[in-house]
Write an enzyme that holds these catalytic residues in place. Structure first.
Site, PDB file in Angstrom:
ATOM      1  N   HIS A  29      34.362  34.779  31.867  1.00 20.60           N
ATOM      2  CA  HIS A  29      34.693  33.969  30.691  1.00 20.60           C
ATOM      3  C   HIS A  29      34.697  32.467  30.943  1.00 20.60           C
ATOM      4  CE1 HIS A  29      35.414  37.583  28.396  1.00 20.60           C
ATOM      5  NE2 HIS A  29      36.151  38.075  29.373  1.00 20.60           N
ATOM      6  N   CYS A  35      38.728  37.067  35.825  1.00 26.36           N
ATOM      7  CA  CYS A  35      38.494  36.814  34.380  1.00 26.36           C
ATOM      8  C   CYS A  35      37.523  35.634  34.252  1.00 26.36           C
ATOM      9  CB  CYS A  35      39.814  36.437  33.709  1.00 26.36           C
ATOM     10  SG  CYS A  35      41.214  37.478  34.124  1.00 26.36           S
ATOM     11  N   CYS A  46      39.533  45.419  30.448  1.00 24.48           N
ATOM     12  CA  CYS A  46      38.807  44.446  31.285  1.00 24.48           C
ATOM     13  C   CYS A  46      39.021  44.789  32.761  1.00 24.48           C
ATOM     14  CB  CYS A  46      39.302  43.017  31.001  1.00 24.48           C
ATOM     15  SG  CYS A  46      38.296  42.216  29.731  1.00 24.48           S
ATOM     16  N   ARG A  88      43.041  45.203  25.568  1.00 25.50           N
ATOM     17  CA  ARG A  88      41.910  44.420  26.037  1.00 25.50           C
ATOM     18  C   ARG A  88      42.078  44.092  27.519  1.00 25.50           C
ATOM     19  NH1 ARG A  88      36.656  43.749  25.337  1.00 25.50           N
ATOM     20  NH2 ARG A  88      36.926  44.488  27.414  1.00 25.50           N
TER      21      ARG A  88
END
Lengths: 280, 162, 103, 107
Positions: free
Chosen positions: A198, A194, A241, A237
């Site tokens: 991000h 992640c 992802c 979500r």
């Protein structure tokens, strides 16, 4: 000494320097370092604007977002959620009976840690448990009903600061750590975590989309994505992802996802709830 | 809508290479079911069937438009998503009786056409789908003459999804 | 079933601004579903707004209007408390209508 | 997390992949396919225990099954070998990330 260390260090230096902290996890220091990292990386972004994801990363997108916010597409979800809240179950009870303050304005406290069960309880899980406790079938975590309920609850909490608590129960600390580990662990054939998207490259493009910063990314949930031309819950979500990095998604509301949401929400403490959100 | 990851990433790749978009549209122009006659003004059935913007304008108004800076077209440089592109037009022209929006490279160029009765402000905002990067054209009919404004809007994710 | 039409009409002295958001799939007829079948065209073709029995706005829409379509316009006149009548018809002949009070 | 670390790891992943696929592709018999498929499934099971399966492994396993059903054991064995390579890579990824994730952590 730790907080002084993290405050004084320049973010890049702190990032590369080997962890001096003892192995005992320190969520308070994590949260400060996490927020400082993004505030330093995007000095022009106002603190509370981090909850607007890609829209606080690009002026052109921001204008289109303002246009959509005049009459946002998630409007229907909020209204459907409100109706669902008002419609009693077969046994006469309603969702309000399962939540503090009748479920109004409480979203910012989720996920919570249930010391009886020793596990993280997310808003989506609490809603389905409420249904089951009242003899109703649980909803899919990915479909519109769950999105409408969470959209309405988020709407009633708009502007309230995220307020996630980690009780002194060691299992809570462990759940927090599990969430953090999941967030930074690379997965899928594309070998992304992640954080690769991000933390390392928010504001930049991945294929056609501008990446949102991890700070405040949970605050806008659930989201109406133009890409899905429909509502999406936090579970949806997380699963999408995963599949975008070519990792096989786990079951919605698996422990990993519950802990991940716990970690991501905790480090966003102090940022306002902006859900439900519209996204590209 | 099952969300199998392979279909998802495959469609995104196809759409991004534009190949998918072309293949889909290669299916030719699917004839629209004949619309029921609307209560009052007639639905410009034929204009919505035209492929190119020029043919659509001719079918709709029977005349051509001249560019005018009195028509202010508000559209993004890069659409966040081709499925929801906020587009608006305002004008200082008077006696406006109709406003239309065309997306030049959509399978059918005419996207929307508005009848503006007397007393209604000559301005409209709406959200349109765009298949790919192309020109958005706003047409304003004022005093029986056509005026237009054109702007290119870049689209990275095709608006017709799938 | 609650109406599919959400309207916000606000009057500020001489003009009334109207925004509408309508719940409708607006299928273009060019999309394939998961099984590779074409989803047939299904979109609103006409959306009309009436005030005091007179049309103040008429939208003719094609397949390129976004899902859950939105439109904003304004007209001179109108007063707080008056009613607007809104109705739409789609290419399958389905219709819906509602009334909205001007705020 | 510095670029050099991620480059070395990617090379390691690539090596594991190339090694497995480079095996000589003789005309494969059903027995060859069964062996290759069993190995692939075992590796994928281990990846599952580590909660780190890849979607591409799953597609290759399905492709192998489909080819085998159609009697094309050459393609089936190749797909099974590819699936095993991918499964091994996902196992390698899960184990190597056990500690490595800390490199990227914001402190």
């Amino acid at each position: 000494m730790r907080t002084a260390f993290s405050l004084a260090s320049i973010c890049v230096l702190a990032w590369l320097a080997p962890a001096l902290a003892a192995d005992k996890p320190d969520p308070v220091a994590d949260q400060k370092a996490f927020q400082n990292f993004f505030i330093k990386k995007f000095p022009k972004v106002k603190y509370e604007d981090f909850v607007n994801g890609p829209y606080s990363m690009d002026e052109g997108l921001h204008r289109q977002w303002e246009e959509k916010e005049q009459f946002p597409p998630y409007e229907f979800a909020v209204e459907t959620g409100k109706e669902m809240f008002a419609t009693p179950f077969k046994n006469g009870k309603t969702y309000g009976d399962c939540f503090a303050n009748k479920g109004i304005g409480v979203r910012q406290n989720y996920p919570t840690f249930d010391e009886k069960e020793g596990k993280v309880i997310t808003l989506e899980l609490a809603l389905n448990r409420c249904r089951e406790a009242n003899g109703e079938a649980p909803y899919s975590y990915l479909k519109d009903e769950m999105a409408s309920l969470t959209a309405y609850m988020a709407f009633t909490s708009r502007g309230q600061k995220m307020d996630i608590r980690i009780p002194s129960d060691p299992r809570a600390l462990e759940a927090y750590e599990n969430g953090k580990r999941y967030f930074y662990t690379r997965r899928g054939q594309l070998n992304f975590s992640c954080a690769t998207c991000h933390v390392q490259s928010p504001g930049e493009h991945i294929r056609a989309e501008i990446l949102a910063p991890a700070l405040g990314i949970m605050n806008a949930m659930p989201i109406y994505r133009s890409e899905w031309s429909g509502m999406g819950t936090t579970s949806r979500r997380f699963l999408t992802c995963n599949s975008q990095t070519r990792a096989v998604p786990l079951e919605p509301q698996s422990d990993e996802y519950r802990d991940l949401e716990y970690y991501l929400s905790y480090v966003a403490n102090g940022l306002p709830i902006s859900g439900p959100g519209a996204r590209p | 809508m099952s969300l199998s990851s392979d279909r998802h990433s495959m469609t995104r790749r196809l759409v991004l290479q534009g190949a998918g978009a072309v293949a889909l549209f290669g299916l030719g122009n699917i004839p629209f079911a004949p619309a029921l006659a609307a209560a009052n003004d007639k639905y410009p059935e034929d204009a919505f069937k035209q492929k190119s913007d020029a043919d659509a304008i001719k079918a709709l108004y029977g005349k051509t438009a001249e560019a005018s800076d009195k028509v202010k077209l508000d559209a993004p440089e890069i659409a966040e998503n081709g499925a929801v592109v906020p587009i608006a037009v305002t004008t200082t022209l008077t006696e406006v009786s109709s406003i239309s929006f065309l997306v030049s490279e959509n399978p059918n160029a005419l996207a929307a056409s508005y009848v503006i009765p007397a007393g209604t402000v000559p301005a409209v905002a709406n959200r349109l789908k765009m298949a790919k990067t192309c020109n958005v054209i706003a047409i304003v009919e004022s005093g029986g003459k056509l005026y237009s404004a054109t702007k290119e809007v870049k689209v990275t994710v095709g608006g017709c999804g799938g | 079933m609650a109406s599919t039409i959400r309207v916000r009409a606000t009057n500020n002295g001489d003009t009334t601004e109207v925004q509408a958001l309508i719940q409708h799939p607006m299928d273009s007829g060019f999309i394939k579903d998961a099984q590779g079948q074409i989803i047939p065209a299904h979109f609103i073709q006409q959306l009309s707004f009436e005030y005091n029995g007179k049309s103040v706005f008429l939208a003719n829409w094609g397949a390129a209007v976004s899902k859950d379509p939105y439109v904003k316009f304004a007209f001179k006149g109108g007063a707080k408390g008056d009613e607007l009548k809104i109705s739409w018809v789609d290419n399958k002949g389905a219709t819906d209508s509602t009334t909205a009070k001007i705020q | 997390m510095s670029a050099t670390m991620s480059v070395t790891r990617n090379i390691a992943l690539a090596v594991v992949l190339v090694l497995a696929i480079a095996m000589p592709a003789l005309a494969a018999s059903e027995a060859d396919f069964k062996a290759a498929f069993a190995a692939a499934e075992a590796a994928e099971k281990q990846a599952d225990q580590l909660r780190n399966k890849w979607t591409t492994t799953e597609t290759q396993l399905a492709a192998a099954k489909k080819a085998a059903a159609a009697g094309d054991f050459d393609a089936a064995t190749a797909a099974a070998k590819e699936a095993e390579a991918l499964a091994q890579a996902s196992i390698f990824q899960a184990t190597s990330e056990k500690e490595r994730w800390k490199d990227m952590e914001i402190r």
